[in-house]
Design a protein around this motif. Sequence first.
Motif, mmCIF file in Angstrom:
data_model
loop_
_atom_site.group_PDB
_atom_site.id
_atom_site.type_symbol
_atom_site.label_atom_id
_atom_site.label_comp_id
_atom_site.label_asym_id
_atom_site.label_seq_id
_atom_site.Cartn_x
_atom_site.Cartn_y
_atom_site.Cartn_z
ATOM 1 N N THR A 168 0.833 -1.205 0.000
ATOM 2 C CA THR A 168 0.000 0.000 0.000
ATOM 3 C C THR A 168 0.868 1.256 0.000
ATOM 4 O O THR A 168 0.588 2.225 -0.719
ATOM 5 C CB THR A 168 -0.925 0.003 1.232
ATOM 6 N N ALA A 169 1.934 1.233 0.785
ATOM 7 C CA ALA A 169 2.838 2.389 0.853
ATOM 8 C C ALA A 169 3.533 2.612 -0.488
ATOM 9 O O ALA A 169 3.623 3.748 -0.981
ATOM 10 C CB ALA A 169 3.867 2.179 1.952
ATOM 11 N N ALA A 170 4.039 1.539 -1.089
ATOM 12 C CA ALA A 170 4.724 1.663 -2.374
ATOM 13 C C ALA A 170 3.778 2.192 -3.447
ATOM 14 O O ALA A 170 4.153 3.057 -4.255
ATOM 15 C CB ALA A 170 5.300 0.305 -2.789
ATOM 16 N N ARG A 171 2.554 1.698 -3.441
ATOM 17 C CA ARG A 171 1.560 2.162 -4.408
ATOM 18 C C ARG A 171 1.264 3.646 -4.216
ATOM 19 O O ARG A 171 1.164 4.410 -5.183
ATOM 20 C CB ARG A 171 0.278 1.336 -4.263
ATOM 21 N N ALA A 172 1.137 4.057 -2.957
ATOM 22 C CA ALA A 172 0.849 5.465 -2.672
ATOM 23 C C ALA A 172 2.009 6.371 -3.089
ATOM 24 O O ALA A 172 1.797 7.519 -3.505
ATOM 25 C CB ALA A 172 0.550 5.638 -1.184
ATOM 26 N N LEU A 173 3.233 5.864 -2.982
ATOM 27 C CA LEU A 173 4.399 6.626 -3.399
ATOM 28 C C LEU A 173 4.585 6.609 -4.911
ATOM 29 O O LEU A 173 5.323 7.429 -5.459
ATOM 30 C CB LEU A 173 5.667 6.054 -2.745
ATOM 31 N N GLY A 174 3.960 5.632 -5.567
ATOM 32 C CA GLY A 174 4.138 5.483 -7.007
ATOM 33 C C GLY A 174 5.463 4.841 -7.371
ATOM 34 O O GLY A 174 6.040 5.142 -8.418
ATOM 35 N N VAL A 175 5.953 3.938 -6.486
ATOM 36 C CA VAL A 175 7.226 3.272 -6.742
ATOM 37 C C VAL A 175 7.027 1.769 -6.787
ATOM 38 O O VAL A 175 6.091 1.231 -6.203
ATOM 39 C CB VAL A 175 8.283 3.624 -5.668
ATOM 40 N N ASP A 176 7.926 1.090 -7.477
ATOM 41 C CA ASP A 176 7.929 -0.368 -7.508
ATOM 42 C C ASP A 176 8.532 -0.856 -6.196
ATOM 43 O O ASP A 176 9.595 -0.374 -5.792
ATOM 44 C CB ASP A 176 8.782 -0.841 -8.685
ATOM 45 N N PRO A 177 7.879 -1.807 -5.511
ATOM 46 C CA PRO A 177 8.456 -2.318 -4.257
ATOM 47 C C PRO A 177 9.896 -2.790 -4.404
ATOM 48 O O PRO A 177 10.695 -2.640 -3.479
ATOM 49 C CB PRO A 177 7.526 -3.471 -3.884
ATOM 50 N N SER A 178 10.250 -3.333 -5.577
ATOM 51 C CA SER A 178 11.603 -3.832 -5.792
ATOM 52 C C SER A 178 12.626 -2.706 -5.871
ATOM 53 O O SER A 178 13.838 -2.957 -5.823
ATOM 54 C CB SER A 178 11.674 -4.682 -7.066
ATOM 55 N N ARG A 179 12.147 -1.465 -5.985
ATOM 56 C CA ARG A 179 13.028 -0.298 -5.989
ATOM 57 C C ARG A 179 13.013 0.387 -4.624
ATOM 58 O O ARG A 179 13.416 1.536 -4.490
ATOM 59 C CB ARG A 179 12.585 0.703 -7.065
ATOM 60 N N SER A 180 12.532 -0.343 -3.613
ATOM 61 C CA SER A 180 12.424 0.210 -2.266
ATOM 62 C C SER A 180 13.232 -0.631 -1.276
ATOM 63 O O SER A 180 13.532 -1.787 -1.529
ATOM 64 C CB SER A 180 10.955 0.227 -1.819
ATOM 65 N N ALA A 220 6.935 -9.514 6.042
ATOM 66 C CA ALA A 220 6.090 -8.651 5.225
ATOM 67 C C ALA A 220 6.900 -7.942 4.141
ATOM 68 O O ALA A 220 6.459 -7.832 2.990
ATOM 69 C CB ALA A 220 5.381 -7.628 6.101
ATOM 70 N N GLY A 221 8.093 -7.459 4.514
ATOM 71 C CA GLY A 221 8.931 -6.768 3.538
ATOM 72 C C GLY A 221 9.366 -7.670 2.405
ATOM 73 O O GLY A 221 9.306 -7.299 1.228
ATOM 74 N N VAL A 222 9.792 -8.885 2.755
ATOM 75 C CA VAL A 222 10.223 -9.846 1.743
ATOM 76 C C VAL A 222 9.057 -10.237 0.840
ATOM 77 O O VAL A 222 9.183 -10.293 -0.390
ATOM 78 C CB VAL A 222 10.834 -11.094 2.414
ATOM 79 N N ALA A 223 7.895 -10.480 1.454
ATOM 80 C CA ALA A 223 6.714 -10.871 0.672
ATOM 81 C C ALA A 223 6.253 -9.755 -0.258
ATOM 82 O O ALA A 223 5.653 -10.017 -1.307
ATOM 83 C CB ALA A 223 5.575 -11.268 1.611
ATOM 84 N N ALA A 224 6.531 -8.511 0.125
ATOM 85 C CA ALA A 224 6.151 -7.370 -0.725
ATOM 86 C C ALA A 224 7.087 -7.224 -1.918
ATOM 87 O O ALA A 224 6.809 -6.452 -2.833
ATOM 88 C CB ALA A 224 6.159 -6.093 0.099
ATOM 89 N N GLY A 225 8.197 -7.945 -1.900
ATOM 90 C CA GLY A 225 9.148 -7.862 -2.997
ATOM 91 C C GLY A 225 10.126 -6.725 -2.856
ATOM 92 O O GLY A 225 10.721 -6.282 -3.848
ATOM 93 N N ALA A 226 10.309 -6.232 -1.629
ATOM 94 C CA ALA A 226 11.230 -5.125 -1.374
ATOM 95 C C ALA A 226 12.555 -5.644 -0.832
ATOM 96 O O ALA A 226 12.611 -6.697 -0.188
ATOM 97 C CB ALA A 226 10.609 -4.159 -0.372
ATOM 98 N N HIS A 227 13.616 -4.910 -1.087
ATOM 99 C CA HIS A 227 14.873 -5.171 -0.386
ATOM 100 C C HIS A 227 14.601 -4.911 1.091
ATOM 101 O O HIS A 227 13.917 -3.938 1.437
ATOM 102 C CB HIS A 227 15.969 -4.252 -0.906
ATOM 103 N N THR A 228 15.121 -5.752 1.950
ATOM 104 C CA THR A 228 14.740 -5.664 3.361
ATOM 105 C C THR A 228 15.969 -5.659 4.259
ATOM 106 O O THR A 228 16.895 -6.450 4.079
ATOM 107 C CB THR A 228 13.816 -6.841 3.743
ATOM 108 N N VAL A 229 15.936 -4.743 5.226
ATOM 109 C CA VAL A 229 16.997 -4.612 6.219
ATOM 110 C C VAL A 229 16.366 -4.754 7.596
ATOM 111 O O VAL A 229 15.346 -4.131 7.883
ATOM 112 C CB VAL A 229 17.700 -3.243 6.112
ATOM 113 N N VAL A 230 16.966 -5.564 8.445
ATOM 114 C CA VAL A 230 16.441 -5.739 9.796
ATOM 115 C C VAL A 230 17.451 -5.225 10.808
ATOM 116 O O VAL A 230 18.655 -5.473 10.699
ATOM 117 C CB VAL A 230 16.077 -7.215 10.082
#
Length: 229
Positions: free
Chosen positions: A159-171, A183-193
């Motif tokens: 939802t956040a990526a869509r609202a920003l107009g960015v591809d999750p994979s570019r986040s 959740a981050g991995v499932a969204a297809g985003a690079h993830t840092v913990v």
Amino acid sequence: MSAHISAASGLPDALLMDMDGTLIRSGQYWKQAETAIFARYGVAFSRKLALRMVGKSIGDGIAELIEHSGIDASPRVLAQEIIEAVIEVERNNPVLFQPGARELLERARQLGIRLALVTGSVHDMAQVMIDQLPEGTFSVVITGDMVEHGKPNPQPFLTAARALGVDPSRSIVFEDSPAGVEAGVAAGAHTVVVPYEVHVDPPDGVFMLQSLTQADEALLRRVMASSLE
């Protein structure tokens, strides 16, 4: 900075930031509020119960508390009581930012990277922290009361990526809990913990930091260069 320029520079288009535990140390405020509320019901609030809330939406967390504490209260009533108590505590105490949190947010702004706050807390809770930051720090704010499914479901980040107009994979998602990482991995985003209150075994491809002070420009580029496969 346009998405094209950001991609060419090796930087992400957006950072999707969790709040509790990641940007701020709010655990003690939650514990104070929850202990007081549970005492009204004659139930002792324990650290084991507290950890059941970590990384989850308010609704999911409250359901866990009721199931494992035996407290006699409706989820809606208990949630409202806890929310009001936490907000009261936070408003009467300084917001405790994690080391490096403010610096990371400012660095992203200077680099032209868009920022979204993605938290399971409700909007009024998030607003207490937002008010302590420069106006317009976050282009998008997604709170737990804005989505149907909370973390570990990817819906909040999508939802956040869509609202920003960015591809999750570019986040890049920044999280502190297993549910948030999932959740981050499932969204297809690079993830840092950046673990805080709970142990996290990061899956392959997820970066783990000891502190947000390590999240410099070079780290952002390194994360984006990593594979999402």
